[in-house]
Design a protein around this motif. Structure first.
Motif, PDB file in Angstrom:
ATOM      1  N   LYS A 161      -0.618  -5.136   9.914  1.00  0.00           N
ATOM      2  CA  LYS A 161      -0.182  -6.513   8.639  1.00  0.00           C
ATOM      3  C   LYS A 161      -0.053  -5.270   8.296  1.00  0.00           C
ATOM      4  N   ILE A 162       1.063  -5.651   6.528  1.00  0.00           N
ATOM      5  CA  ILE A 162       1.603  -5.256   5.431  1.00  0.00           C
ATOM      6  C   ILE A 162       1.149  -6.288   4.469  1.00  0.00           C
ATOM      7  N   ASN A 163       0.101  -6.255   3.251  1.00  0.00           N
ATOM      8  CA  ASN A 163      -0.670  -7.008   2.654  1.00  0.00           C
ATOM      9  C   ASN A 163       0.257  -8.153   3.227  1.00  0.00           C
ATOM     10  N   GLY A 164      -1.101  -8.667   3.672  1.00  0.00           N
ATOM     11  CA  GLY A 164      -1.173  -9.650   5.335  1.00  0.00           C
ATOM     12  C   GLY A 164       0.300  -9.652   5.570  1.00  0.00           C
ATOM     13  N   VAL A 178       5.630  -0.734  -0.913  1.00  0.00           N
ATOM     14  CA  VAL A 178       4.243  -1.052  -0.767  1.00  0.00           C
ATOM     15  C   VAL A 178       2.694  -0.399  -1.374  1.00  0.00           C
ATOM     16  N   PHE A 179       3.519   1.137  -1.821  1.00  0.00           N
ATOM     17  CA  PHE A 179       2.575   2.131  -3.022  1.00  0.00           C
ATOM     18  C   PHE A 179       3.034   1.195  -4.219  1.00  0.00           C
ATOM     19  N   LEU A 180       3.808   0.912  -4.411  1.00  0.00           N
ATOM     20  CA  LEU A 180       4.226   0.531  -5.978  1.00  0.00           C
ATOM     21  C   LEU A 180       3.823  -0.544  -6.497  1.00  0.00           C
ATOM     22  N   GLY A 181       3.763  -1.638  -5.217  1.00  0.00           N
ATOM     23  CA  GLY A 181       2.805  -2.858  -4.960  1.00  0.00           C
ATOM     24  C   GLY A 181       1.401  -2.942  -5.662  1.00  0.00           C
ATOM     25  N   THR A 182       0.685  -3.990  -6.369  1.00  0.00           N
ATOM     26  CA  THR A 182      -0.350  -3.851  -6.623  1.00  0.00           C
ATOM     27  C   THR A 182      -1.126  -4.846  -6.286  1.00  0.00           C
ATOM     28  N   GLY A 183      -2.116  -4.252  -5.420  1.00  0.00           N
ATOM     29  CA  GLY A 183      -3.288  -4.558  -4.536  1.00  0.00           C
ATOM     30  C   GLY A 183      -2.496  -5.079  -3.596  1.00  0.00           C
ATOM     31  N   SER A 184      -1.730  -3.528  -2.876  1.00  0.00           N
ATOM     32  CA  SER A 184      -1.809  -3.908  -2.083  1.00  0.00           C
ATOM     33  C   SER A 184      -2.676  -2.975  -0.977  1.00  0.00           C
ATOM     34  N   TYR A 185      -2.281  -3.691   0.402  1.00  0.00           N
ATOM     35  CA  TYR A 185      -3.399  -3.688   1.407  1.00  0.00           C
ATOM     36  C   TYR A 185      -2.520  -3.380   3.076  1.00  0.00           C
ATOM     37  N   ARG A 198      -7.792  -0.847   1.237  1.00  0.00           N
ATOM     38  CA  ARG A 198      -6.735  -1.241   0.158  1.00  0.00           C
ATOM     39  C   ARG A 198      -5.778   0.239  -0.459  1.00  0.00           C
ATOM     40  N   ILE A 199      -4.737  -0.498  -0.500  1.00  0.00           N
ATOM     41  CA  ILE A 199      -4.063   0.888  -1.574  1.00  0.00           C
ATOM     42  C   ILE A 199      -4.431   1.420  -2.820  1.00  0.00           C
TER      43      ILE A 199
END
Length: 441
Positions: A161-164, A178-185, A198-199
């Motif tokens: 999964k990416i960000n759930g 994905v890398f620009l988002g806040t709290g991505s994982y 976490r990223i």
């Protein structure tokens, strides 16, 4: 030669986009009865021009922009003498604010439409090439390189999964959004357990290096023989197109580049290969002579890379979404720059950086994809509220419409000058930054 191809591509792309942008202003102005004195692609000196009715159409020598000169408008021409004369009914300044606003938005509107149309047709004509996440996970998961290890990913992890959220295309793992988002994982399956990796918010800054994506994650996919040349090492070894490498010189093949590295390291010796062919495991060998012709090309096995086609109706929705996704990405990137998570010097690219993105070989699919992206970026940049850009005019016209008071001509003149100085300084910085990155990497 590569430099000429790069230059030709960016000049053609910019000429198309600038021409369409300025045509948007011209058509809107003429629709409302304004006189357009000049339409130019590029900045002076002129290469050639012709006049049709009241408008001179020109192609100029400096291909980093263009302009339309609309009578009675304070713009980059700084025609003070005209502005001293009494307003005429065909002039920009004589028209209602809402008409002037539409004229100033005309170029931006055309750039947005151009970007959307390009992305729709690219989606319809070429579809998407995807690497199935399920196939990657069934084949062993990911290969974690240096940057992946930094955030806690490990070779053998299966990203589920990416960000759930579930996903199907492995390429989504490396999507810039994905890398620009806040709290991505990422959610990965590791040793039978689910683990969230976490990223970091500044992780995208590490991808300004051209080779950075190759240092992140790779899908653990089979490497197959895609082409063999006659009288080559591969043919002497007994390889056939479609053979899937299991090992080469008793070493597993992780990337396509490993094949050449391993074989050339056995020069003057015999190299062995273990391959799968039609469900059978074969052991092959051949002597690697000095200056031997490898003649061996590798890629993904047939069916591993899947092309997903879309109908025209689907392409309209998906292409429009992708076009506006460029703008949302730009907004997120600016946010990262202002917060300090993205290095401004590394992240900004000018004409040289853009030309390098087009590449040294002419690829029409890549050309139109980058042109569509650039069209949306130009629309976004032109809407910024900076005097001398369309967004600056929109800002002042919006103020006039809301307050009922028009900014003075002197104020607009000084604002235009300040905006031009700022943009020229920014252009010098960006081009200088491009040159610095070319020289020092």
């Amino acid at each position: 030669m590569e430099g000429l191809v790069m230059t030709a591509q960016i000049l053609l792309s910019l000429s198309i986009l600038v021409g369409l942008h300025e045509m948007g202003h011209l058509l809107a102005a003429k629709f409302f009865g304004m006189r357009v004195e000049q339409f130019s692609i590029g900045f002076p000196p002129k290469i050639f021009s012709f006049k049709y009715k009241d408008t001179e159409y020109a192609l100029s020598a400096i291909p980093l922009g263009g302009f339309v000169k609309i009578s009675g408008m304070i713009d980059e021409s700084m025609d003070k003498e005209q502005m001293k004369q009494p307003p005429q009914p065909w002039e920009f300044r004589s028209k209602p604010a809402w008409q002037r606003l539409i004229v100033m938005l005309g170029g931006i509107f055309i750039n947005v439409i151009t970007g959307i149309v390009i992305f729709i047709f690219l989606t319809f004509l070429f579809g998407d090439q995807i690497i199935s996440k399920d196939q990657v996970n069934a084949n062993g998961g990911i290969i974690a390189k240096e940057l992946a290890a930094e955030i806690g990913l490990k070779t053998g992890d299966k990203i589920v999964k990416i960000n759930g959220k579930d996903f199907q295309d492995f390429n989504d793992v490396m999507d810039t959004k994905v890398f620009l988002g806040t709290g991505s994982y990422y959610t990965v399956e590791r040793d039978g357990e689910m683990v969230n990796v976490r990223i970091p918010s500044d992780f995208l800054d590490k991808f300004n290096d051209k080779e950075a994506f190759g240092k992140f994650v790779l899908p653990a996919v089979p490497i197959a023989v895609s082409q063999l040349n006659p009288s080559s090492l591969g043919e002497r070894m007994g390889l056939k197109e479609g053979d899937i490498f299991v090992t080469l010189a008793s070493q597993p093949i992780i990337e396509g580049g490993d094949v050449r590295k391993i074989i050339t390291s056995f020069e003057g010796d015999t190299v062995t290969a273990s391959v799968k062919r039609e469900g059978q495991l074969l052991n092959l060998r051949a002597a690697v002579e000095q200056d031997t012709l490898l003649g061996l090309y590798v890629g993904l096995p047939e069916g591993f890379l899947v092309t997903r086609d879309y109908g025209f109706g689907e392409s309209i929705g998906l292409g429009t979404e992708r076009a506006f996704g460029v703008i949302f990405t730009q907004i997120q990137a600016f946010g990262k720059m202002f917060s300090g998570d993205l290095n401004v010097q590394k992240s900004l690219s000018g004409p040289i950086g853009i030309a390098q993105a087009y590449g040294g070989e002419w690829d029409w699919q890549r050309f139109w994809r980058l042109t569509g992206l650039l069209s949306m970026v130009l629309a976004f940049m032109n809407l910024l509220p900076i005097p001398a850009l369309d967004g600056g005019h929109v800002m002042f016209l919006s103020y006039e419409m809301i307050s009922g008071r028009k900014p003075g001509d002197k104020f607009l003149e000084y604002a235009q000058k300040a905006g031009m100085v700022f943009l020229l300084a920014l252009m010098v910085f960006i081009i200088g930054n491009d040159i610095f990155k070319v020289i020092f990497g």
